[in-house]
Motif scaffolding. Structure first.
Motif, PDB file in Angstrom:
ATOM      1  N   LYS A  44       0.835  -1.204   0.000  1.00 57.72           N
ATOM      2  CA  LYS A  44       0.000   0.000   0.000  1.00 57.72           C
ATOM      3  C   LYS A  44       0.870   1.255   0.000  1.00 57.72           C
ATOM      4  CE  LYS A  44      -4.097   1.963   1.234  1.00 57.72           C
ATOM      5  NZ  LYS A  44      -5.150   2.077   0.310  1.00 57.72           N
ATOM      6  N   MET A  45       1.928   1.249   0.811  1.00 52.90           N
ATOM      7  CA  MET A  45       2.839   2.395   0.827  1.00 52.90           C
ATOM      8  C   MET A  45       3.526   2.552  -0.531  1.00 52.90           C
ATOM      9  SD  MET A  45       4.578   2.352   4.581  1.00 52.90           S
ATOM     10  CE  MET A  45       5.758   3.589   4.101  1.00 52.90           C
ATOM     11  N   ARG A  46       3.915   1.439  -1.120  1.00 53.26           N
ATOM     12  CA  ARG A  46       4.580   1.498  -2.429  1.00 53.26           C
ATOM     13  C   ARG A  46       3.625   2.063  -3.479  1.00 53.26           C
ATOM     14  NH1 ARG A  46       7.471  -3.142  -2.575  1.00 53.26           N
ATOM     15  NH2 ARG A  46       9.367  -2.001  -2.185  1.00 53.26           N
ATOM     16  N   GLU A  47       2.331   1.692  -3.397  1.00 51.00           N
ATOM     17  CA  GLU A  47       1.341   2.227  -4.342  1.00 51.00           C
ATOM     18  C   GLU A  47       1.157   3.729  -4.154  1.00 51.00           C
ATOM     19  OE1 GLU A  47      -2.389   0.270  -3.899  1.00 51.00           O
ATOM     20  OE2 GLU A  47      -1.599  -1.696  -4.431  1.00 51.00           O
ATOM     21  N   GLU A  48       1.053   4.168  -2.891  1.00 48.78           N
ATOM     22  CA  GLU A  48       0.748   5.568  -2.630  1.00 48.78           C
ATOM     23  C   GLU A  48       1.949   6.475  -2.828  1.00 48.78           C
ATOM     24  OE1 GLU A  48      -1.626   6.531   0.639  1.00 48.78           O
ATOM     25  OE2 GLU A  48      -3.014   4.876   0.310  1.00 48.78           O
ATOM     26  N   LEU A  49       3.153   6.008  -2.499  1.00 51.32           N
ATOM     27  CA  LEU A  49       4.341   6.841  -2.667  1.00 51.32           C
ATOM     28  C   LEU A  49       4.907   6.752  -4.070  1.00 51.32           C
ATOM     29  CD1 LEU A  49       6.251   6.287   0.684  1.00 51.32           C
ATOM     30  CD2 LEU A  49       4.969   8.286  -0.024  1.00 51.32           C
ATOM     31  N   GLY A  50       4.588   5.696  -4.779  1.00 55.06           N
ATOM     32  CA  GLY A  50       5.081   5.543  -6.145  1.00 55.06           C
ATOM     33  C   GLY A  50       6.576   5.270  -6.158  1.00 55.06           C
ATOM     34  N   PRO A  51       7.275   5.846  -7.135  1.00 60.96           N
ATOM     35  CA  PRO A  51       8.711   5.563  -7.253  1.00 60.96           C
ATOM     36  C   PRO A  51       9.532   6.152  -6.104  1.00 60.96           C
ATOM     37  CG  PRO A  51       8.010   7.168  -8.897  1.00 60.96           C
ATOM     38  CD  PRO A  51       6.788   6.684  -8.215  1.00 60.96           C
TER      39      PRO A  51
END
Length: 107
Positions: A44-51
């Motif tokens: 979820k963090m990877r999705e929201e923060l992106g690259p």
């Protein structure tokens, strides 16, 4: 490690051999659920923060890395001057029986 072994031996005696497999299965299920929650939170963090997620240095944010001596040393050696607070204007002392100034706009 020794403490965990002692706790496990005590748990075996308290729980007993009849209920031990059921409790061991529950413990395994809780561990899987906890691992899944951690994985989902990471995704979820990877999705929201992106690259930007991959650029974050997570070791730097670890609270175990907190060293107050280093923080103070860095603050003292900082080239920028520290902000100064303005001092309030001096006020005259009131004589006995005098009333303090009243600001009608402040209330």
């Amino acid at each position: 490690m020794e403490k965990l072994v002692i706790i496990a031996v005590i748990a075996i005696f308290l729980v007993g051999p009849n209920r031990l497999p059921r409790y061991a299965a529950q413990l395994g299920q809780w561990a899987r659920n906890l691992r899944n929650m951690a994985t989902n939170a990471t995704e979820k963090m990877r999705e929201e923060l992106g690259p930007e997620f991959d650029d974050v240095d997570w070791r730097k944010l670890d609270p175990r890395q907190y060293d107050p001596r280093r923080i103070i040393r860095d603050a003292l050696l900082d080239d920028e001057p520290a902000p100064t607070l303005s001092r309030p204007a001096k006020t005259a002392r009131l004589e006995d029986g005098d009333l303090p100034p009243y600001d009608s706009e402040a209330t």
